[in-house]
Design an enzyme around this catalytic site. Structure first.
Site, mmCIF file in Angstrom:
data_model
loop_
_atom_site.group_PDB
_atom_site.id
_atom_site.type_symbol
_atom_site.label_atom_id
_atom_site.label_comp_id
_atom_site.label_asym_id
_atom_site.label_seq_id
_atom_site.Cartn_x
_atom_site.Cartn_y
_atom_site.Cartn_z
ATOM 1 N N ASP A 91 0.873 -1.166 0.000
ATOM 2 C CA ASP A 91 0.000 0.000 0.000
ATOM 3 C C ASP A 91 0.921 1.229 0.000
ATOM 4 O O ASP A 91 2.127 1.107 0.238
ATOM 5 C CB ASP A 91 -0.890 -0.030 1.246
ATOM 6 C CG ASP A 91 -1.766 1.202 1.366
ATOM 7 O OD1 ASP A 91 -2.376 1.588 0.352
ATOM 8 O OD2 ASP A 91 -1.816 1.775 2.461
ATOM 9 N N ASP A 101 -7.322 -1.507 4.384
ATOM 10 C CA ASP A 101 -6.436 -2.595 3.953
ATOM 11 C C ASP A 101 -6.804 -3.929 4.602
ATOM 12 O O ASP A 101 -6.257 -4.965 4.225
ATOM 13 C CB ASP A 101 -4.970 -2.264 4.307
ATOM 14 C CG ASP A 101 -4.424 -1.101 3.496
ATOM 15 O OD1 ASP A 101 -4.781 -1.002 2.315
ATOM 16 O OD2 ASP A 101 -3.664 -0.287 4.056
ATOM 17 N N ASP A 135 -1.581 -0.780 6.143
ATOM 18 C CA ASP A 135 -1.686 -0.189 7.478
ATOM 19 C C ASP A 135 -3.069 0.322 7.833
ATOM 20 O O ASP A 135 -3.365 0.530 9.010
ATOM 21 C CB ASP A 135 -0.694 0.974 7.621
ATOM 22 C CG ASP A 135 -1.241 2.266 7.022
ATOM 23 O OD1 ASP A 135 -1.722 2.221 5.866
ATOM 24 O OD2 ASP A 135 -1.218 3.296 7.712
#
Length: 831
Positions: free
Chosen positions: A528, A733, A729
């Site tokens: 990410d 997600d 995080d």
């Protein structure tokens, strides 16, 4: 002088002259408010409790009413008839006691870590797991052989904690809620007891070995029969303490397992010791035949030494977790409503909402939030990060961290089993108790292997006996000794425990041990962006606004909406409004707020519906048009933009910038050097994603992805045969972290992300991912070495012993050394 309450006048009671305030059955005083009686010997007799009532009813029903006429001492109370361990276990059902040990989950589920006393081998682990799991109301149980603790989850409405403790006691083990001091004391007792047994085996064993050497030399050179018989008797006497004291743990464990109709590794050990010792005693009494006292004492000594070193290694592996638990202070300084310090109280008495004073140099007693002061906090014990972190008003504090510079006032938010430290401990325990495929394979092999060995010993003994060999017993004994699969059962758990302790010290919290087995198969690593490749602390760079809305008004409206979000961009905007003082003016309050994952927020402020989010979110939710020059600007500058809009027009644009982490490019390069394909998947705009990907040298990237799109993309990769590691995080997600084969959450990740991750980076650095791959590879290599050695030893030593090539004393040495070699090899992982 004895108390009159403890020794009532039995004659008076028996003659019906009992005191009105005394129990007729046991003579103890009646409790206030208890009105129990029973017709005994033609009169109503008062009784002190339901226990005495039940016992008295049983005596009368059995026709033994004369008992009360002829008795000469007080009858036992009803409480005395209850086993002591049941009364002890019922203490832990009290809510105030459970606050210290029990973690409350959703839907009346509870979780606790239990110390198990009496665990000696993998069979003990299996027996405890099967017994506890069979109890109605128990949802999950994992027993960790390395730490000798069980993590148990149960439904509080269906079964009590005391019933679980009692079930464990009935199969021969003792369980207590995990307490660092109690664990330390239990470990100390275990070490000292093993040291004493080892000393007895070693001291007397050396004397027996010297006598055996004399007997062997005398048989060669010619020793007087009387001297030889005297040495035999001496050997018998010196072997008795070894068998009767040092070998007791093997006998106890084997008998306990036999009562449960289980075959454990202690069974062949016990059979070998008893058979060899009994045969030697018969030969000594008869003054004829071979004696094996030397083999018995060597077997007990070497096996005791092996288990002692295994215990030391196991306790060393658990030391990191124990140090963490012991770091919490025993006391705390509470504050009154005016902020004045009160007398010191036990830290266990703190409750959420209490306020405490933490002076410089003191350890934080629980989780909480700073309500006054600022300071630097050392969180190295929790995260492994050596540099203190600055903390100010509103920042969270973790129990176990150390206040370095200035005094702080903190409001407690979590205590006991609900703290972050407790969650870290539970995560480590779950990981240590997890069994990778190799461990399950070893357990299956060991379980079947023991039964096969016993059959093999009988077959070998029968074969050599039919050949009329005088060595048939010695050969069968050697096979029995050499074949114990201790090394095979130790091969995996010792390695996993060692590496998990090392990882925790390095700031890598492994929540699922299965992830270690999967890491070597990973082909794709997906990152990410925000909070992962970047620090996740973007800075508000610019505000462009519609003339219809002043800049301060736009910020206040946006801040009112962002108070309902924990996204890094929301926190950045709130920090900016705090700096200007707008956030504290309290002019705007949002209601009916709803959010779209990966999109934005909308809510009502002063009766007007506002929308705050990405350009796609604004286009989808409103009829407003984003000015083209704004879009051109963000494309040119590669910044992240958030738009504020009413129902018909865009009111403002907020631009943010987040820099790449310092170690991101090096981490990506290291992963690619290991043959991993690295991808970037982000919900941010394409221009921003491209810029970050170029800086990190990531060739494949995808932008403007919703959480569902990320999960779909990962599943496509998996369908094509890829093994995917996802690093993220945020709350958004969580779905893709759960879907990936292996998942990693960053140190600052949301709670939901950490729950769905297999591994959590406790230090705020990406380089830990490379360390993780290295440690996982080393662990897998050590496990395979241990398994190979254990199998090679058993498949090589057993045929040699069956052919008469291995003496019993040599078999004892080989079996013990094989287990010790496995433990020593596993301990290399701690370096």
């Amino acid at each position: 002088m004895e108390s009159p309450l403890a020794t009532p006048n039995i004659n008076k009671i028996a003659n019906g002259e009992h005191r009105d305030n005394a129990c007729f059955h046991c003579g103890l005083p009646l409790m206030p408010g208890v009105d129990l009686s029973l017709a005994i010997d033609g009169a109503e007799r008062p009784l002190c409790c339901h226990g005495c009532l039940a016992v008295a009813q049983a005596i009368i029903a059995a026709g033994h009413e004369n008992f009360y006429r002829v008795r000469t001492e007080a009858a036992p109370t009803g409480q005395e008839l209850v086993p002591e361990f049941i009364r002890e276990s019922e203490i832990f059902d009290a809510p105030q006691i459970q606050l210290q040990y029990v973690h409350r989950l959703e839907s009346d589920s509870r979780e606790i870590s239990l110390i198990l006393e009496g665990i000696t081998c993998a069979a003990c682990v299996w027996l405890n797991e099967q017994t506890i799991a069979a109890l109605p109301g128990v949802e999950q149980v994992r027993v960790n052989y390395a730490t000798q603790r069980a993590l148990v989850r149960w439904h509080d409405k269906r079964i009590k904690l005391s019933e679980i403790l009692q079930a464990i006691r009935r199969i021969g083990y003792r369980a207590l809620p995990y307490n660092p001091q109690q664990q330390q004391e239990s470990d100390r007792r275990q070490r000292h007891l093993q040291q004493r047994r080892l000393a007895v085996a070693g001291l007397f064993g050396m004397q027996v070995m010297m006598l055996s050497i004399s007997l062997y030399a005398g048989a060669w050179s010619g020793m007087e029969p009387s001297f030889a018989q005297f040495f035999r008797w001496l050997s018998l006497g010196l072997t008795l303490p070894v068998v009767g004291y040092a070998a007791i743990p093997f006998f106890s464990a084997a008998w306990r397992d036999l009562k449960q109709r289980r075959v454990s590794m202690d069974l062949p050990v016990s059979v070998a010791i008893l058979v060899a010792f009994t045969s030697s005693c018969v030969a000594t009494f008869a003054a004829d035949g071979e004696i094996y006292f030397d083999s018995v004492v060597m077997f007990v000594f070497f096996l005791s030494a092996s288990r002692y070193f295994e215990t030391m290694a196991r306790q060393r592996c658990a030391a990191a977790v124990e140090r963490m638990a012991q770091s919490l202070p025993l006391t705390a300084t509470p504050l009154d409503s005016n902020g004045n310090a009160l007398p010191v109280v036990p830290a266990a008495m703190l409750a959420p909402g209490d306020r405490v004073l933490i002076r410089a140099g003191e350890t934080v007693p629980a989780d909480g939030v700073i309500v006054s002061g600022f300071s630097a906090l050392d969180e190295s014990l929790l995260s492994g990060e050596s540099n203190p972190r600055d903390k100010a008003l509103g920042d969270s504090l973790l129990g176990g961290s150390v206040n370095v510079t200035q005094p702080l006032q903190m409001e407690v938010s979590a205590v006991g089993a609900d703290t972050v430290m407790a969650e870290i401990q539970r995560s480590i325990e779950r990981a240590q108790a997890d069994k990778p495929p190799l461990a399950r394979f070893a357990d299956r092999v060991a379980a079947r292997f023991i039964s096969l060995v016993l059959i093999l010993v009988i077959g070998v003994a029968g074969y050599w006996w039919l050949l009329e060999s005088e060595q048939w017993f010695e050969i069968a004994l050697a096979v029995l000794i050499v074949s114990c699969p201790c090394a095979l059962s130790l091969a995996t758990p010792t390695a996993i425990s060692a590496t998990l302790g090392k990882m925790q010290a390095a700031g890598l919290l492994v929540r699922q041990a299965m992830a270690l087995e999967e890491l070597h198969r990973v082909t794709h690593v997906v990152f990410d962006k925000t909070g992962t490749l970047t620090p996740g602390k973007p800075v508000l760079e610019q505000v462009l606004y519609n003339p219809a809305c002043m800049a301060d008004d736009c910020l206040a409206i946006a801040a009112a909406l962002e108070q309902h979000s924990t996204h890094p961009l929301a926190l950045a905007l709130l920090r900016a409004t705090d700096a200007t003082g707008l956030h504290n003016e309290g002019k705007s309050h949002a209601s009916a707020v709803s959010s779209t994952a990966g999109g934005g927020l909308c809510g009502n402020i002063d009766g007007i519906r506002y929308h705050l989010g990405s350009s796609d979110f604004i286009r989808h939710e409103t009829a407003a048009e984003i000015p083209s020059d704004w879009l051109e600007q963000i494309d040119a500058e590669a910044v992240t933009a958030v738009f504020l809009a009413g129902s018909a027009e865009v009111l403002a644009m907020f631009t943010f910038r987040d820099e790449l982490r310092a170690d991101a490019a090096a981490t990506v390069a290291a992963l690619r050097a290991c043959g991993k394909s690295v991808l970037l998947m982000t919900g941010d705009r394409a221009r921003v994603a491209q810029q970050i990907a170029e800086q990190a040298a990531i060739g494949t990237w995808r932008a403007q992805m919703t959480p569902q799109a990320k999960m779909d993309a990962v599943q496509v990769l998996q369908a094509e045969g890829a093994i995917v590691l996802m690093v993220g995080d945020g709350i958004n997600d969580a779905p893709v972290l759960a879907a990936a084969d292996v998942s990693i959450a960053m140190a600052g990740a949301s709670s939901l992300a950490k729950i769905n991750a297999d591994i959590v980076l406790m230090r705020d650095r990406l380089g830990g991912i490379v360390d993780l791959f290295d440690m996982a590879a080393r662990t897998r290599r050590i496990i395979r070495q241990n398994m190979s050695w254990a199998l090679l030893y058993n498949f090589g030593a057993i045929p040699a012993a069956a052919m008469g090539m291995v003496a019993p004393w040599l078999a004892a040495l080989g079996m013990s050394l094989s287990s010790l070699l496995v433990v020593i090899n596993a301990m290399r992982l701690t370096r």
